[in-house]
Write an enzyme that holds these catalytic residues in place. Sequence first.
Site, PDB file in Angstrom:
ATOM      1  N   TRP A  33      -4.647  -8.616  -4.232  1.00 30.83           N
ATOM      2  CA  TRP A  33      -4.005  -9.725  -3.476  1.00 30.83           C
ATOM      3  C   TRP A  33      -4.711 -10.519  -3.805  1.00 30.83           C
ATOM      4  O   TRP A  33      -4.276 -11.732  -3.168  1.00 30.83           O
ATOM      5  CB  TRP A  33      -4.823  -8.991  -2.263  1.00 30.83           C
ATOM      6  CG  TRP A  33      -4.672  -8.033  -1.330  1.00 30.83           C
ATOM      7  CD1 TRP A  33      -5.095  -6.904  -1.658  1.00 30.83           C
ATOM      8  CD2 TRP A  33      -3.257  -7.982  -0.808  1.00 30.83           C
ATOM      9  NE1 TRP A  33      -4.168  -5.724  -0.442  1.00 30.83           N
ATOM     10  CE2 TRP A  33      -2.694  -6.874  -0.150  1.00 30.83           C
ATOM     11  CE3 TRP A  33      -2.318  -8.901  -0.531  1.00 30.83           C
ATOM     12  CZ2 TRP A  33      -2.254  -6.103   0.473  1.00 30.83           C
ATOM     13  CZ3 TRP A  33      -0.943  -8.867   0.543  1.00 30.83           C
ATOM     14  CH2 TRP A  33      -0.637  -7.393   0.798  1.00 30.83           C
TER      15      TRP A  33
ATOM     16  N   ASP B  77      -6.747   1.887   8.361  1.00 35.72           N
ATOM     17  CA  ASP B  77      -5.783   2.240   7.615  1.00 35.72           C
ATOM     18  C   ASP B  77      -6.697   3.814   7.672  1.00 35.72           C
ATOM     19  O   ASP B  77      -7.624   4.652   7.152  1.00 35.72           O
ATOM     20  CB  ASP B  77      -6.840   2.071   6.151  1.00 35.72           C
ATOM     21  CG  ASP B  77      -6.721   0.652   5.826  1.00 35.72           C
ATOM     22  OD1 ASP B  77      -6.024   0.261   6.524  1.00 35.72           O
ATOM     23  OD2 ASP B  77      -7.429   0.028   4.869  1.00 35.72           O
TER      24      ASP B  77
ATOM     25  N   TRP C 213       0.753  -1.628   9.688  1.00 35.83           N
ATOM     26  CA  TRP C 213      -0.151  -1.728   8.127  1.00 35.83           C
ATOM     27  C   TRP C 213      -0.278  -0.064   7.861  1.00 35.83           C
ATOM     28  O   TRP C 213      -0.041   1.282   7.718  1.00 35.83           O
ATOM     29  CB  TRP C 213      -1.426  -2.557   8.823  1.00 35.83           C
ATOM     30  CG  TRP C 213      -0.834  -3.721   9.395  1.00 35.83           C
ATOM     31  CD1 TRP C 213      -0.088  -3.800   9.594  1.00 35.83           C
ATOM     32  CD2 TRP C 213      -2.385  -4.758   9.732  1.00 35.83           C
ATOM     33  NE1 TRP C 213      -0.872  -5.318   9.959  1.00 35.83           N
ATOM     34  CE2 TRP C 213      -2.056  -5.045   9.959  1.00 35.83           C
ATOM     35  CE3 TRP C 213      -3.991  -3.939  10.091  1.00 35.83           C
ATOM     36  CZ2 TRP C 213      -2.872  -6.364  10.849  1.00 35.83           C
ATOM     37  CZ3 TRP C 213      -4.703  -5.376  10.140  1.00 35.83           C
ATOM     38  CH2 TRP C 213      -4.011  -6.146  10.444  1.00 35.83           C
TER      39      TRP C 213
ATOM     40  N   ASP D 112       0.968  -1.342  -0.537  1.00 39.00           N
ATOM     41  CA  ASP D 112       0.767   0.070  -0.336  1.00 39.00           C
ATOM     42  C   ASP D 112       0.819   1.329  -0.152  1.00 39.00           C
ATOM     43  O   ASP D 112       1.747   1.724   1.035  1.00 39.00           O
ATOM     44  CB  ASP D 112      -0.624  -0.083   1.392  1.00 39.00           C
ATOM     45  CG  ASP D 112      -1.787  -1.223   1.285  1.00 39.00           C
ATOM     46  OD1 ASP D 112      -2.069  -1.921   0.541  1.00 39.00           O
ATOM     47  OD2 ASP D 112      -3.116  -1.482   2.471  1.00 39.00           O
TER      48      ASP D 112
END
Length: 527
Positions: free
Chosen positions: A332, A194, A127, A68
């Site tokens: 993914w 996120d 993350w 990401d």
Amino acid sequence: MPGTSGISRRALFASSASGTAAALLSAGPATAAPKPRVPTKDKAKTAASGASYRSAYHFTVPDQWKNDPQRPIWIDGEYHYYYLYNADYFTGVVGTAWRLATTKDLVSFTDRGVAVPKNTTPNGNLWSGSAVVDTGNTAGFGPGAVVVIVTMSPGGGTDHQEQFLYYSTDGGRTFTNYGTDPVLPNPGVADFRDPKVIRDEDRGRWVMALAENHKIGFYHSNDLKSWTYANGFVHDGIGVLECPDLFRITADDGTVRWVLGASANGKSSGLPNTYAYWTGSFDGSAFTADTSAPQWLDHGWDWYAAVTFEKRDASGAVDQGARYAIGWVNDWDYANTTPTIDCDGFNGTDSVVREVTLKKASDGTYYLASQPVAGLDSYVSRTVNLGDVTVDGTKLLDYTGISYEVTTEITWTQLTGAGLQLRRSPDGGRHIDAGVYDNYAFLNRRNTVNADTSGKWQESHTPFDPSADTVKLRILVDRTSVEMFVDDGRHVHTSQVFPYLLDTRLALFTIGGGAVFRNTVIREFSV
């Protein structure tokens, strides 16, 4: 949540990569990806041949793995671009850190190494999240401190995602954790990640958008350390709404609108698996969409975890009528299947940075249009101007190349379809097709090597009005990607591809009639 198989998608689970470059350089059929296998550092076979799948003008991770992108921020005259990075990809150790690259023109990037390391606290690895420049010292770390709000999952589980804070006092190069307690604890839900933080100057506070399965939650804070839930936006049918995005932009007609975006998987509904967005209004707590159905910033198969960020000039002034965007060119469903592992020792490529503007359609609705960043013009190393080319059937051009941009305007009187065969093999059997057919524009990777072994995600479509009798195409081709911009960029298709390195030809084609490919220009870049 595509590709996770029950494992955290942020905690990289390095498992496999594609076959060797030797296989990809052979002359056999190439309609499916090579069989995945465990990645290896042994690249002797490809080193001897000089084979490389590293992109010529797209951002790639220096080594190992990236996924990401994190929203770039402007510091001291350049953009700081953070992204998720796993230095232990080859050993199979999970977990990502935040690695940093800086750039002034959004084309050429300088690697600055890991900025926020993983596994330095009991909370494990990092993350996605977002960085902000705390100009007003609201958090108390000093004026201009860089603050990162990031998801971590203490214990490595997938059901205890919480938000933590790191801060930097050296211009975003290195970060210190603000203790080991979350600034936003998990309320007892599986998906809670996120965070995207923006400054709400109208109300003098910070706003966070957070991915909570089919909801994007909104939170307020005065100091970035304590957060209060305000409201939420809910949309079902396109999977988990990940990597949310929230920004205000001025449209081409002068109207100011808000945009709420998220990476989402609409494959089961025949929709993209990229960046969904809604235009609407935001009152500081709640977002109201203009329409219930989302639009999509990219319609290909591989533009995920995308972020948008401010467009600034050299002085740092913000352009209110445009933003930039960058996405991860992968999915993914097949994230670990790539020949770049054996050839170049890495897995991780981004799209080119795009300039995004808001336009008003003839029916009164608003949409985002995209074009490659203007900085690419400064890196043109070769231009081949073919002028107007008349085609009826298939016409092989006197050009060979692996990485380039081609622009053309196709015009016709009566026609069923027209387009280009990119990265065509010497025998014409392998190629990537891009163009229009009947009432849709398309990008088709079926006839070249690609990672989708299911065969389901080969051709992407967007609406096209055939009565226009013309279409403008701008197509960026690199070693492992194709990005097609249609007309004004309202529709873009990005797909990951792995053509054989000997597939270098380019052809034009028409179906059901003839056409003129006007102002056809090929540009190559040296970055």
